[in-house]
Structures are given as structure tokens and as C-alpha cells.
Design an enzyme around this catalytic site. Structure first.
Site, short mmCIF file in Angstrom:
data_model
loop_
_atom_site.label_atom_id
_atom_site.label_comp_id
_atom_site.label_asym_id
_atom_site.label_seq_id
_atom_site.Cartn_x
_atom_site.Cartn_y
_atom_site.Cartn_z
N ARG A 1 0.73 -1.15 0.11
CA ARG A 1 -0.08 0.12 0.02
C ARG A 1 0.82 1.34 0.02
O ARG A 1 0.43 2.30 -0.80
CB ARG A 1 -1.04 -0.01 1.33
CG ARG A 1 -1.95 -1.02 1.12
CD ARG A 1 -2.70 -1.31 2.36
NE ARG A 1 -3.65 0.07 2.76
CZ ARG A 1 -3.96 0.13 3.89
NH1 ARG A 1 -3.90 -0.82 4.93
NH2 ARG A 1 -4.68 1.12 4.27
N HIS B 1 -6.22 7.13 12.79
CA HIS B 1 -5.79 5.82 12.36
C HIS B 1 -4.24 5.69 12.12
O HIS B 1 -3.81 4.71 11.50
CB HIS B 1 -6.57 5.17 11.57
CG HIS B 1 -7.92 4.84 12.04
ND1 HIS B 1 -8.87 4.51 11.33
CD2 HIS B 1 -8.36 4.95 13.23
CE1 HIS B 1 -10.23 4.18 12.24
NE2 HIS B 1 -10.04 4.60 13.24
N GLY C 1 -17.35 9.81 3.10
CA GLY C 1 -16.57 8.59 2.62
C GLY C 1 -16.28 7.63 3.49
O GLY C 1 -15.18 6.69 3.41
C1 BV8 Z 1 -10.40 0.96 19.66
C2 BV8 Z 1 -5.68 0.60 10.12
C3 BV8 Z 1 -10.17 0.74 21.94
C4 BV8 Z 1 -4.93 1.26 9.14
C5 BV8 Z 1 -8.03 0.62 10.78
C6 BV8 Z 1 -17.30 0.02 19.93
C7 BV8 Z 1 -16.47 1.02 20.68
C8 BV8 Z 1 -15.23 0.89 20.53
C9 BV8 Z 1 -14.36 0.11 19.81
C10 BV8 Z 1 -15.03 -1.04 19.07
C11 BV8 Z 1 -16.57 -1.16 19.48
N1 BV8 Z 1 -16.96 -2.20 18.79
C12 BV8 Z 1 -16.00 -2.69 18.08
C13 BV8 Z 1 -15.00 -2.06 18.48
C14 BV8 Z 1 -13.46 -2.58 17.99
C15 BV8 Z 1 -12.88 -2.07 16.61
C16 BV8 Z 1 -14.08 -1.94 15.60
O1 BV8 Z 1 -14.57 -0.70 15.47
N2 BV8 Z 1 -14.44 -2.82 15.12
C17 BV8 Z 1 -15.27 -2.76 13.90
C18 BV8 Z 1 -14.95 -3.70 12.62
C19 BV8 Z 1 -16.74 -3.40 14.50
N3 BV8 Z 1 -12.27 -0.79 17.05
C20 BV8 Z 1 -10.96 -0.55 17.19
O2 BV8 Z 1 -10.47 -1.68 17.22
C21 BV8 Z 1 -10.42 0.82 17.22
N4 BV8 Z 1 -9.91 0.83 18.49
O3 BV8 Z 1 -11.58 0.78 19.73
O4 BV8 Z 1 -9.64 0.84 20.66
C22 BV8 Z 1 -9.12 0.89 22.96
C23 BV8 Z 1 -9.58 1.43 24.16
C24 BV8 Z 1 -8.59 1.28 25.21
C25 BV8 Z 1 -7.28 0.80 24.78
C26 BV8 Z 1 -7.23 0.35 23.59
C27 BV8 Z 1 -8.06 0.17 22.83
C28 BV8 Z 1 -9.36 0.97 16.21
C29 BV8 Z 1 -9.89 0.96 14.81
C30 BV8 Z 1 -8.93 1.43 13.78
C31 BV8 Z 1 -8.36 0.08 13.09
N5 BV8 Z 1 -7.59 0.53 11.87
N6 BV8 Z 1 -7.14 0.69 9.73
C32 BV8 Z 1 -5.07 0.87 7.73
O5 BV8 Z 1 -4.68 -0.07 7.56
O6 BV8 Z 1 -5.59 1.43 6.95
S1 BV8 Z 1 -9.50 0.73 10.47
C33 BV8 Z 1 -9.95 0.87 8.77
O7 BV8 Z 1 -11.45 0.94 8.62
C34 BV8 Z 1 -9.54 2.21 8.05
O8 BV8 Z 1 -8.75 3.01 9.15
C35 BV8 Z 1 -10.73 2.73 7.46
O9 BV8 Z 1 -10.57 4.12 7.41
C36 BV8 Z 1 -11.67 2.37 8.57
C37 BV8 Z 1 -12.99 2.72 8.33
O10 BV8 Z 1 -13.26 2.27 7.07
P1 BV8 Z 1 -13.98 3.28 6.21
O11 BV8 Z 1 -13.06 4.54 5.83
O12 BV8 Z 1 -15.18 3.63 6.28
O13 BV8 Z 1 -13.87 2.55 4.68
P2 BV8 Z 1 -14.93 1.51 3.88
O14 BV8 Z 1 -14.33 0.76 2.98
O15 BV8 Z 1 -15.47 0.62 5.34
O16 BV8 Z 1 -16.21 2.42 3.53
C38 BV8 Z 1 -15.93 3.32 2.33
C39 BV8 Z 1 -17.02 4.35 2.19
O17 BV8 Z 1 -16.94 5.22 1.10
C40 BV8 Z 1 -18.39 3.33 1.68
O18 BV8 Z 1 -19.39 3.60 2.43
C41 BV8 Z 1 -18.50 3.70 0.41
O19 BV8 Z 1 -19.79 3.72 -0.01
C42 BV8 Z 1 -18.00 5.09 0.39
N7 BV8 Z 1 -17.44 5.26 -1.08
C43 BV8 Z 1 -16.84 4.73 -2.02
N8 BV8 Z 1 -16.36 5.42 -3.08
C44 BV8 Z 1 -16.67 6.69 -2.96
C45 BV8 Z 1 -17.42 6.61 -1.57
N9 BV8 Z 1 -17.95 7.83 -1.03
C46 BV8 Z 1 -17.64 8.81 -1.68
N10 BV8 Z 1 -17.38 9.15 -2.86
C47 BV8 Z 1 -16.78 7.80 -3.39
N11 BV8 Z 1 -15.90 7.94 -4.72
#
Ligand code: BV8
Length: 248
Positions: A65, A117, A184
Site C-alpha cells: 500500500r 488511524h 466517505g
Molecule cells: C479501539 C488501520 C479501543 C490502518 C483501521 C465500540 C467502541 C469502540 C471500539 C469498538 C466498538 N466495537 C468494536 C470495536 C473495535 C473496533 C471496531 O470498530 N471494529 C469494527 C470492525 C466493528 N475498533 C477498534 O479496534 C479501534 N480501537 O476501539 O480501541 C481501546 C481502548 C483502550 C485501549 C486500547 C484500545 C481501532 C480502529 C482502527 C482500526 N484500523 N485501519 C489501515 O490499515 O488503513 S480501520 C480501517 O477502517 C481504516 O482505517 C478505515 O479508514 C476504517 C474505516 O473504514 P472506512 O474508511 O469507512 O472505509 P470503508 O471501505 O468501510 O467505507 C468506504 C465508504 O466510502 C463506503 O461507505 C462507500 O460507499 C464510500 N465510497 C466509496 N467510493 C466513494 C465513496 N464515497 C464517496 N465517493 C466515492 N467515490
């Protein structure tokens, strides 16, 4: 279009962006069809456990990447540029909090911003925490120039289960924002996906701008649906008109 809500011209604007804003620059999103998570398992490449278990696989995922971002001619698009112009022209504060690890907001000119992130173009030493710019491959044999330990250099990104960056800036900015915009992002990843509720509870006008309705679309006052490069300029025009200002 003008919003039913009046916007004070000195309102703070908090903008959360996700992979969708970089899609039209040629950067893969995560959860769209053919997205990153259709090719890789989060548990294999985006958790601290994966890095401890198989660091080579994790390095290969981020090296691929990083190499694409640096060498494949990836450029900011009109969506990134519109947000940078907003920061220059809007009378109040504009803060961009991105979930993205690319550098496209910076290259478009956004200054008041943070990567919650982390950043693909930085490395961090797991042993001593030293962070350095990084535009080349990382591997397990590398030695940290600060602490001399090997095997610990990792991408300076936030993996699942790790604490996102910038809380001390994010939550006060959410508390004072008059307008919250999400662009996005699919609304699946927390705590980012919960920001809209934080802002709404403080009375902010909440707007989603996405290719399609996100998982938390119902939490927003307004939605602009379509490609970001087309919808972001429309959304910004509506904000200026609703504040009684001439559009950009
Ligand atoms: C944490 C790494 C706690 C870098 C990423 C509730 C509360 C707190 C936490 C949680 C919770 N439930 C679950 C959790 C845990 C977890 C989580 O959320 N899991 C999910 C899957 C359920 N969260 C975590 O672990 C987070 N940490 O909570 O820590 C803690 C507390 C104390 C001590 C320690 C820890 C950490 C989350 C970060 C993870 N790392 N990435 C990398 O490799 O890039 S996340 C990854 O997903 C990326 O960062 C990305 O940005 C992120 C979100 O995804 P999106 O950006 O939304 O991308 P996606 O493809 O999903 O969607 C794209 C959208 O764009 C679509 O809707 C599409 O329609 C749209 N689109 C497409 N083309 C276009 C467009 N829009 C406009 N124009 C276009 N042309």
C-alpha cells in the site's frame, strides 16, 4: 440548496473522512465490492496479534500500500481540494479528522487536520516508540536508529484493538462544533462511527456525504449521496448559503 438549520458563520466545522474520499484518487476502500477486506483478513494484517505472530505478512500488506501511494501517481482529488479551500475561506474553525492513512488531505493543502488511524508514510519502533517518516519498505531485519533494537519497526498506523490517535483534540472539537460532516465512510469502525452522536448531542447540524447510505445514515440530519468529487462541492455550497455567505 439551503438547510432548514441556520448556520452561524463562525461555527466550528468538524469533518470526519474515510476511505471513500480517496477512492476517486485510485486508493482502494475497505468494505466496498473488491475492497481491501475482500482480499485480506483483518486478523491477518491489521491487529497487534497479527504483527506478533507473522510480521512479514503484515509488512507485505503495508509495503504494498505504501509503494502504491508513493509510486503509482496517486493524487488528491477535487474532494480533498474542496476541503482545503473550505479551511481557507470559512470564517470559523475547520478540523479534518481522517481515518485514512494516506497523505492526500495534506497534499491538497489541509493544515488543521489529524490522522486518527495513523499514517502509512511513517514508521514507529515497537520498542522505544520513535516515529520517523517512511516511504520505503519495512522488514523484520531492520534496526531502530534510536534504541538499536531490531524486529520492532512497524507502520505508524492504528490496528484493531489499539487506541486511536488524537483523542485530546477530537473530543473537545466535537463538543464545540456547530456542523459535523462525515465523508466517505461506511460507519462500521468505532469510535469514529460514534462521533456523529457526540456532535448531535451537543446540537451540531450533522451531514453525511457518501456514495451510498452508511450504516449510521439515520443518525444524520442531511445526506448527500453520490461520488465525493461531485457531492462535496454541493454540500459546501449549501453550508455557505445557509450561513448567509456567498459560496466558494
Ligand atoms: C479501539 C488501520 C479501543 C490502518 C483501521 C465500540 C467502541 C469502540 C471500539 C469498538 C466498538 N466495537 C468494536 C470495536 C473495535 C473496533 C471496531 O470498530 N471494529 C469494527 C470492525 C466493528 N475498533 C477498534 O479496534 C479501534 N480501537 O476501539 O480501541 C481501546 C481502548 C483502550 C485501549 C486500547 C484500545 C481501532 C480502529 C482502527 C482500526 N484500523 N485501519 C489501515 O490499515 O488503513 S480501520 C480501517 O477502517 C481504516 O482505517 C478505515 O479508514 C476504517 C474505516 O473504514 P472506512 O474508511 O469507512 O472505509 P470503508 O471501505 O468501510 O467505507 C468506504 C465508504 O466510502 C463506503 O461507505 C462507500 O460507499 C464510500 N465510497 C466509496 N467510493 C466513494 C465513496 N464515497 C464517496 N465517493 C466515492 N467515490
Amino acid at each position: 440548496m439551503v438547510f432548514a438549520h441556520k448556520i452561524a458563520p463562525d461555527s466550528g466545522i468538524f469533518i470526519l473522512t474515510g476511505a471513500g474520499i480517496s477512492a476517486e484518487s485510485g486508493v482502494s476502500t475497505f468494505r466496498d465490492k473488491d475492497g481491501i477486506w475482500s482480499k485480506y483478513d483483518i486478523e491477518d494484517v491489521a491487529t497487534p496479534e497479527a504483527f506478533a505472530r507473522q510480521p512479514e505478512i503484515v509488512h507485505e500488506f503495508y509495503n504494498m500500500r505504501r509503494h502504491a501511494l508513493v509510486h503509482d501517481g496517486i493524487m488528491p482529488n477535487k474532494g480533498h481540494e474542496a476541503l482545503a479551500l473550505l479551511e481557507k475561506k470559512w470564517p470559523g474553525e475547520v478540523l479534518v479528522v481522517t481515518q485514512n492513512v494516506d497523505d492526500l488531505h495534506e497534499r491538497a493543502g489541509s493544515q488543521n487536520m489529524l490522522h486518527m488511524h495513523g499514517e502509512l508514510l511513517k514508521s514507529r519502533c515497537h520498542h522505544c516508540g520513535d516515529v520517523k517518516p517512511c516511504s520505503t519498505d519495512l522488514d523484520v531485519s531492520m534496526v531502530c536508529a534510536v534504541c538499536g533494537e531490531s524486529g520492532g519497526l512497524r507502520p505508524d498506523v492504528v490496528w484493531f484493538g489499539e487506541m486511536p490517535m488524537g483523542d485530546q483534540v477530537i473530543y473537545p472539537a466535537l463538543a464545540r462544533a456547530g456542523v459535523f460532516i462525515s465523508i466517505g465512510t461506511s460507519g462500521h469502525v468505532y469510535p469514529a462511527a460514534g462521533f456523529v452522536l457526540e456532535a448531535a448531542q451537543r446540537g451540531a447540524l450533522t451531514i453525511e456525504c457518501n456514495l451510498e447510505r452508511s450504516a449510521n445514515a439515520d443518525m444524520f440530519d442531511y445526506g448527500f449521496y453520490g461520488a465525493g468529487t461531485a457531492e462535496i462541492p454541493k454540500l459546501l455550497e449549501a453550508i455557505f448559503l445557509s450561513a448567509g455567505l456567498s459560496p466558494l
